[in-house]
Design a protein around this motif. Structure first.
Motif, PDB file in Angstrom:
ATOM      1  N   LYS A 296     -20.358 -71.158 -30.665  1.00 20.03           N
ATOM      2  CA  LYS A 296     -20.248 -70.140 -31.712  1.00 20.03           C
ATOM      3  C   LYS A 296     -18.848 -69.522 -31.789  1.00 20.03           C
ATOM      4  N   ALA A 297     -18.010 -69.810 -30.814  1.00 22.27           N
ATOM      5  CA  ALA A 297     -16.711 -69.126 -30.716  1.00 22.27           C
ATOM      6  C   ALA A 297     -15.710 -69.632 -31.746  1.00 22.27           C
ATOM      7  N   ASP A 298     -14.768 -68.762 -32.086  1.00 18.53           N
ATOM      8  CA  ASP A 298     -13.622 -69.145 -32.917  1.00 18.53           C
ATOM      9  C   ASP A 298     -12.348 -69.229 -32.089  1.00 18.53           C
ATOM     10  N   ILE A 299     -12.293 -68.468 -31.007  1.00 23.20           N
ATOM     11  CA  ILE A 299     -11.161 -68.481 -30.076  1.00 23.20           C
ATOM     12  C   ILE A 299     -11.743 -68.328 -28.673  1.00 23.20           C
ATOM     13  N   ILE A 300     -11.266 -69.131 -27.737  1.00 22.81           N
ATOM     14  CA  ILE A 300     -11.686 -68.984 -26.346  1.00 22.81           C
ATOM     15  C   ILE A 300     -10.456 -68.711 -25.490  1.00 22.81           C
ATOM     16  N   VAL A 301     -10.497 -67.609 -24.774  1.00 21.82           N
ATOM     17  CA  VAL A 301      -9.419 -67.253 -23.851  1.00 21.82           C
ATOM     18  C   VAL A 301      -9.889 -67.612 -22.445  1.00 21.82           C
ATOM     19  N   ASP A 302      -9.154 -68.521 -21.799  1.00 21.76           N
ATOM     20  CA  ASP A 302      -9.594 -69.000 -20.489  1.00 21.76           C
ATOM     21  C   ASP A 302      -8.905 -68.228 -19.380  1.00 21.76           C
ATOM     22  N   GLN A 303      -7.792 -68.737 -18.854  1.00 20.48           N
ATOM     23  CA  GLN A 303      -7.131 -68.089 -17.718  1.00 20.48           C
ATOM     24  C   GLN A 303      -5.641 -67.938 -18.017  1.00 20.48           C
ATOM     25  N   VAL A 304      -5.098 -66.764 -17.696  1.00 21.64           N
ATOM     26  CA  VAL A 304      -3.728 -66.462 -18.108  1.00 21.64           C
ATOM     27  C   VAL A 304      -2.811 -66.176 -16.915  1.00 21.64           C
ATOM     28  N   LEU A 305      -3.241 -66.567 -15.708  1.00 23.23           N
ATOM     29  CA  LEU A 305      -2.439 -66.326 -14.510  1.00 23.23           C
ATOM     30  C   LEU A 305      -2.109 -67.604 -13.744  1.00 23.23           C
ATOM     31  N   CYS A 306      -3.016 -68.539 -13.690  1.00 27.52           N
ATOM     32  CA  CYS A 306      -2.924 -69.676 -12.762  1.00 27.52           C
ATOM     33  C   CYS A 306      -1.730 -70.579 -13.033  1.00 27.52           C
ATOM     34  N   GLY A 307      -1.485 -70.895 -14.301  1.00 28.17           N
ATOM     35  CA  GLY A 307      -0.382 -71.799 -14.629  1.00 28.17           C
ATOM     36  C   GLY A 307      -0.815 -73.188 -15.035  1.00 28.17           C
ATOM     37  N   SER A 308      -2.144 -73.430 -15.051  1.00 27.37           N
ATOM     38  CA  SER A 308      -2.683 -74.685 -15.572  1.00 27.37           C
ATOM     39  C   SER A 308      -4.072 -74.403 -16.116  1.00 27.37           C
ATOM     40  N   TYR A 309      -4.705 -75.417 -16.706  1.00 28.97           N
ATOM     41  CA  TYR A 309      -6.009 -75.182 -17.321  1.00 28.97           C
ATOM     42  C   TYR A 309      -7.131 -75.773 -16.479  1.00 28.97           C
ATOM     43  N   GLY A 310      -8.349 -75.234 -16.679  1.00 31.33           N
ATOM     44  CA  GLY A 310      -9.497 -75.670 -15.914  1.00 31.33           C
ATOM     45  C   GLY A 310     -10.616 -76.194 -16.792  1.00 31.33           C
ATOM     46  N   LEU A 311     -11.824 -76.236 -16.227  1.00 29.15           N
ATOM     47  CA  LEU A 311     -12.956 -76.838 -16.926  1.00 29.15           C
ATOM     48  C   LEU A 311     -13.287 -76.113 -18.220  1.00 29.15           C
ATOM     49  N   LEU A 312     -13.236 -74.784 -18.225  1.00 33.69           N
ATOM     50  CA  LEU A 312     -13.557 -74.052 -19.456  1.00 33.69           C
ATOM     51  C   LEU A 312     -12.656 -74.496 -20.598  1.00 33.69           C
ATOM     52  N   SER A 313     -11.371 -74.667 -20.319  1.00 30.77           N
ATOM     53  CA  SER A 313     -10.449 -75.133 -21.360  1.00 30.77           C
ATOM     54  C   SER A 313     -10.826 -76.515 -21.857  1.00 30.77           C
ATOM     55  N   VAL A 314     -11.182 -77.401 -20.930  1.00 30.44           N
ATOM     56  CA  VAL A 314     -11.531 -78.775 -21.314  1.00 30.44           C
ATOM     57  C   VAL A 314     -12.789 -78.782 -22.173  1.00 30.44           C
ATOM     58  N   GLU A 315     -13.828 -78.059 -21.748  1.00 37.24           N
ATOM     59  CA  GLU A 315     -15.061 -78.017 -22.519  1.00 37.24           C
ATOM     60  C   GLU A 315     -14.847 -77.354 -23.876  1.00 37.24           C
TER      61      GLU A 315
END
Length: 327
Positions: free
Chosen positions: A229-248
């Motif tokens: 249902k989302a229009d924008i998903i904000v995942d993680q803004v500290l780590c420096g790379s992306y994880g599973l939430l970003s991929v899905e």
């Protein structure tokens, strides 16, 4: 081949990889001792360390390859490794981040890095030294993790996070929506930078109309229905790379906001369709997506294509089989 995965299920990866390996004619299963509200169960034996120890001989005799995850093996102190080696078993260790994210090293290229979930440096060093005495190859999900382990193993392979793309039907953002829905799912708020994200959204509410939902303590199947249902998903803004939430999220056709370290951008496959944001520019990057419905749609389309090309579990399993042949 008979392939053992264990003993900690991280982001559903043991089950997802086992599914793809089975489709290629191998037997693969994950023995999982980490039980969480996410409720992973596919291609897993959900058990505990005592049960694994009690069935150790049967397990060791049943499998050809031992693909360990997150610094764990059949014993809590890795005392099984000499025995596995003496039995001629092929072994590889898959590191995922917090198990090896050295506190000082993480800050070298990333002033935002949060390492509160990692053990003390001396503990990580001791574990890696002990493991790499017997296991010569390791896997990491990306080059953010690579630097932490590259000096311990003879070979470190970079293999992306895997998803079963067939389970993700794209739901691209609608360009005519009056109040876009922003989602954030902090499995660990400190690690993901939730405070920065929600403070930024509070500022944006003064000038922009949108809905926001924070997702916590829900099983994986329920969460995916909300992502749709989302229009924008904000995942993680500290780590420096992306994880599973970003991929899905990309697989669902959603624009994703995540921080990618500048020195790592070229290490990822080309045309990485992630809106890159850290605490210093997060306001402007979310505003950019809120102000541009067509940009949300276009980034979502690119994200879907990227997830299919890079993260499909059958392609990832092919990489694994190639690595297994080198052990």
């Amino acid at each position: 081949m008979n392939i053992f995965h264990g003993i900690v299920e991280i982001a559903g990866q043991m089950g997802i990889l086992s599914d793809a390996l089975k489709a290629k004619g191998h037997y693969s299963v994950g023995y999982n001792t980490f039980h969480s509200y996410l409720g992973y169960k596919d291609h897993l034996v959900n058990t505990d360390l005592n049960q694994i120890k009690a069935n150790q001989e049967d397990i060791i005799n049943s499998f050809d390859i031992f693909h360990f995850h997150y610094n764990t093996t059949l014993h809590e102190n890795h005392e099984d490794l000499p025995y596995l080696q003496s039995k001629g078993k092929k072994m590889i260790m898959h590191h995922w981040g917090n198990d090896v994210r050295f506190h000082d090293l993480a800050k070298v290229n990333n002033p935002y890095a949060y390492t509160g979930d990692s053990p003390p440096n001396e503990v990580m060093h001791e574990n890696l030294t002990k493991i790499s005495k017997y296991i010569k190859h390791a896997i990491v999900q990306d080059y953010e993790v690579y630097d932490y382990v590259k000096d311990y193993y003879e070979k470190v392979h970079v293999v992306p996070i895997a998803i079963d793309i067939s389970k993700f039907y794209p739901h691209f953002p609608k360009v005519d929506k009056d109040k876009p829905l922003i989602l954030h799912a902090p499995t660990n708020p400190d690690f993901k930078g939730t405070t920065y994200i929600e403070n930024t959204l509070a500022e944006l509410r003064k000038t922009h109309a949108f809905d926001y939902q924070r997702i916590e303590k829900m099983n994986h199947d329920e969460v995916i229905k909300l992502y749709e249902k989302a229009d924008i998903i904000v995942d993680q803004v500290l780590c420096g790379s992306y994880g599973l939430l970003s991929v899905e999220s990309m697989a669902l056709g959603k624009p994703v906001i995540t921080y990618i370290r500048p020195d790592l951008i070229t290490k990822f496959p080309s045309v990485l369709p992630i809106v890159n944001a850290n605490p210093d520019n997060l306001y402007n990057q979310i505003k950019l997506l809120l102000d541009n419905p067509m940009l949300r749609l276009n980034v979502g389309i690119l994200g879907r294509e990227y997830a299919m090309r890079v993260h499909g579990h059958h392609a990832v399993a092919d990489q694994l089989l190639s690595i297994y042949s080198q052990l």
